[in-house]
Scaffold this active site. Structure first.
Site, PDB file in Angstrom:
ATOM      1  N   ASP A  15       0.842  -1.102  -0.217  1.00  0.00           N
ATOM      2  CA  ASP A  15      -0.177  -0.223   0.141  1.00  0.00           C
ATOM      3  C   ASP A  15       1.313   1.587  -0.243  1.00  0.00           C
ATOM      4  OD1 ASP A  15      -2.351   1.818   0.096  1.00  0.00           O
ATOM      5  OD2 ASP A  15      -2.256   1.888   2.521  1.00  0.00           O
ATOM      6  N   SER A  16      -0.181   2.413  -0.014  1.00  0.00           N
ATOM      7  CA  SER A  16       0.867   3.753  -0.101  1.00  0.00           C
ATOM      8  C   SER A  16       1.717   4.119   1.303  1.00  0.00           C
ATOM      9  CB  SER A  16       0.191   4.986  -0.928  1.00  0.00           C
ATOM     10  OG  SER A  16      -0.859   4.872   0.116  1.00  0.00           O
ATOM     11  N   TYR A  47      -1.235   8.259  -2.481  1.00  0.00           N
ATOM     12  CA  TYR A  47      -0.825   8.095  -3.967  1.00  0.00           C
ATOM     13  C   TYR A  47      -2.283   8.632  -4.111  1.00  0.00           C
ATOM     14  CZ  TYR A  47       2.809   4.254  -3.625  1.00  0.00           C
ATOM     15  OH  TYR A  47       3.268   3.672  -4.036  1.00  0.00           O
ATOM     16  N   GLY A  48      -3.522   8.800  -3.727  1.00  0.00           N
ATOM     17  CA  GLY A  48      -4.425   9.270  -4.476  1.00  0.00           C
ATOM     18  C   GLY A  48      -4.855  10.333  -5.378  1.00  0.00           C
ATOM     19  N   CYS A  78      -4.692  -1.394  -2.191  1.00  0.00           N
ATOM     20  CA  CYS A  78      -4.878  -0.157  -2.224  1.00  0.00           C
ATOM     21  C   CYS A  78      -5.107   0.159  -3.270  1.00  0.00           C
ATOM     22  CB  CYS A  78      -3.254   0.969  -2.743  1.00  0.00           C
ATOM     23  SG  CYS A  78      -3.401   2.517  -3.097  1.00  0.00           S
ATOM     24  N   ASN A  79      -6.169   0.422  -3.375  1.00  0.00           N
ATOM     25  CA  ASN A  79      -7.403   0.356  -4.389  1.00  0.00           C
ATOM     26  C   ASN A  79      -6.665   1.686  -5.370  1.00  0.00           C
ATOM     27  OD1 ASN A  79     -10.135   0.613  -3.427  1.00  0.00           O
ATOM     28  ND2 ASN A  79      -8.964   0.821  -1.301  1.00  0.00           N
ATOM     29  N   THR A  80      -5.802   3.044  -4.581  1.00  0.00           N
ATOM     30  CA  THR A  80      -5.175   3.587  -5.937  1.00  0.00           C
ATOM     31  C   THR A  80      -5.037   2.905  -7.091  1.00  0.00           C
ATOM     32  OG1 THR A  80      -5.666   5.495  -4.033  1.00  0.00           O
ATOM     33  CG2 THR A  80      -4.451   5.711  -6.369  1.00  0.00           C
ATOM     34  N   GLU A 157      -2.611   8.776   8.466  1.00  0.00           N
ATOM     35  CA  GLU A 157      -1.265   8.736   8.768  1.00  0.00           C
ATOM     36  C   GLU A 157      -1.129   8.837   9.983  1.00  0.00           C
ATOM     37  OE1 GLU A 157       1.184   6.657   6.784  1.00  0.00           O
ATOM     38  OE2 GLU A 157      -0.388   5.823   5.507  1.00  0.00           O
ATOM     39  N   CYS A 189     -10.772   2.563  -0.005  1.00  0.00           N
ATOM     40  CA  CYS A 189      -9.604   3.057  -0.051  1.00  0.00           C
ATOM     41  C   CYS A 189      -9.325   2.736   0.902  1.00  0.00           C
ATOM     42  CB  CYS A 189      -9.538   4.387   0.542  1.00  0.00           C
ATOM     43  SG  CYS A 189      -8.072   4.753   1.162  1.00  0.00           S
ATOM     44  N   HIS A 191      -7.606   2.955   3.560  1.00  0.00           N
ATOM     45  CA  HIS A 191      -6.516   4.179   5.198  1.00  0.00           C
ATOM     46  C   HIS A 191      -8.149   3.726   5.438  1.00  0.00           C
ATOM     47  CE1 HIS A 191      -2.894   4.749   3.607  1.00  0.00           C
ATOM     48  NE2 HIS A 191      -2.551   5.305   4.090  1.00  0.00           N
TER      49      HIS A 191
HETATM   50  N1  DGL Z   1      -4.834   3.265   1.210  1.00  0.00           N
HETATM   51  C1  DGL Z   1      -4.932   3.482  -0.499  1.00  0.00           C
HETATM   52  C2  DGL Z   1      -5.936   3.481  -1.528  1.00  0.00           C
HETATM   53  O1  DGL Z   1      -6.729   2.304  -0.827  1.00  0.00           O
HETATM   54  C3  DGL Z   1      -4.378   5.063  -0.549  1.00  0.00           C
HETATM   55  C4  DGL Z   1      -4.098   6.145  -0.320  1.00  0.00           C
HETATM   56  C5  DGL Z   1      -3.331   7.454  -0.950  1.00  0.00           C
HETATM   57  O2  DGL Z   1      -2.367   6.791  -0.439  1.00  0.00           O
HETATM   58  O3  DGL Z   1      -3.876   8.242  -1.127  1.00  0.00           O
HETATM   59  O4  DGL Z   1      -6.508   3.295  -1.936  1.00  0.00           O
END
Ligand code: DGL
Length: 276
Positions: A15-16, A47-48, A78-80, A157, A189, A191
């Site tokens: 993940d990010s 990452y988003g 990570c969804n992104t 975070e 996401c 998170h």
């Molecule tokens: N946890 C990540 C997701 O599921 C990325 C969140 C991020 O880094 O913006 O998209």
């Protein structure tokens, strides 16, 4: 290709940042004999807000790093990265990869009664329309309402899981969704399950929250079983069953990981991901 995947090799998860730990802990729970190697790209989170090209480049570097540890499969927690990079990278490697978007779609489609599904996610995931396209493939009458919640990732975070600031931001993002009559809300996401209670308080009991972690781990288990890749070893007490790597801030990450994963003392190492 005579590449042989080793069934006793670890499962790679990335993940990010800390978000993918919500998926990793579910993998540890459902597959207690498996070794897991986790990478959190803490130097480059979030990452988003980044482009598809950048997220794909970062993901490719992480996949290369995980392959140096001889992983047998990679879970994109990570969804992104699942939305932007998974389809491309899985064509390039010899080991199976799975993401979190398809499992979330499956659960949401099974959960909704009125066909109105909300998706909260990063700006990248919302802009990719990955959720609406998969959900509409299942049922073209499905109504999908996406809402980007970019401040949730830095709040998580920073460990502000229960905090008045997080409550206030959640109200700003989510109250407008409530006028849309959704009955299901995908935590799109990884998170966000860490602030599930806050999100649940704002949206109320009438909306079912979908966290893809359980279904992702279940699909991983099924995939490994089908390919005869489940480990046949029992974990050695005191061995390094779980390894954590980050691109920055290993101590902060370690404290966080230990607060949410209750499987012994976890340590984390920093590596230079740009080298991969
Ligand atoms: N946890 C990540 C997701 O599921 C990325 C969140 C991020 O880094 O913006 O998209």
């Amino acid at each position: 290709m005579d590449y042989k995947i080793k069934k006793n090799a670890p499962i790679g998860v990335f993940d990010s940042g800390v978000g993918g730990l919500t998926v990793a802990r579910e993998i540890m729970r459902q597959l207690p004999n498996e070794k897991v190697v986790y990478f959190g790209d803490t130097a480059r989170v979030p990452y988003g807000s980044k482009s598809k090209e950048t997220v794909t480049r970062f993901s490719r570097q992480i996949v290369r790093f995980l392959q140096t540890l001889d992983v047998k499969t990679i879970v994109v927690a990570c969804n992104t990265a699942s939305a932007y990079a998974l389809d491309e990278i899985e064509q390039e490697i010899d080991i199976p990869m799975i993401g979190v978007v398809k499992p979330a779609v499956k659960v949401a489609a099974e959960t909704t009664q009125n066909g109105k599904i909300g998706v909260i996610a990063t700006q990248a995931t919302v802009s990719s329309h990955v959720y609406s396209s998969y959900l509409r493939q299942l049922n073209s009458r499905m109504e999908v309402i996406g809402k980007a919640c970019p401040l949730f990732v830095p709040l998580v975070e920073e460990g502000l899981l229960e905090d008045p600031v997080t409550d206030e931001i959640a109200r700003r993002y989510l109250l407008e969704l409530m006028d849309t009559n959704i009955d299901t809300l995908i935590l799109g996401c990884t998170h966000y399950p860490l602030i599930r209670d806050t999100i649940g308080r704002v949206v109320g009991d009438g909306v079912t929250l979908v966290n893809p972690a359980y279904e992702t781990a279940r699909e991983l288990k099924e995939m490994l079983a089908e390919r005869n890749l489940l480990t046949d070893e029992k974990p050695d007490l005191g061995s390094n069953q779980y390894q954590f790597y980050v691109s920055d801030g290993a101590d902060k990450f370690k404290t966080f990981a230990n607060s949410i994963i209750k499987y012994g003392i976890l340590t984390a190492k920093t590596i230079n991901i740009e080298e991969y």
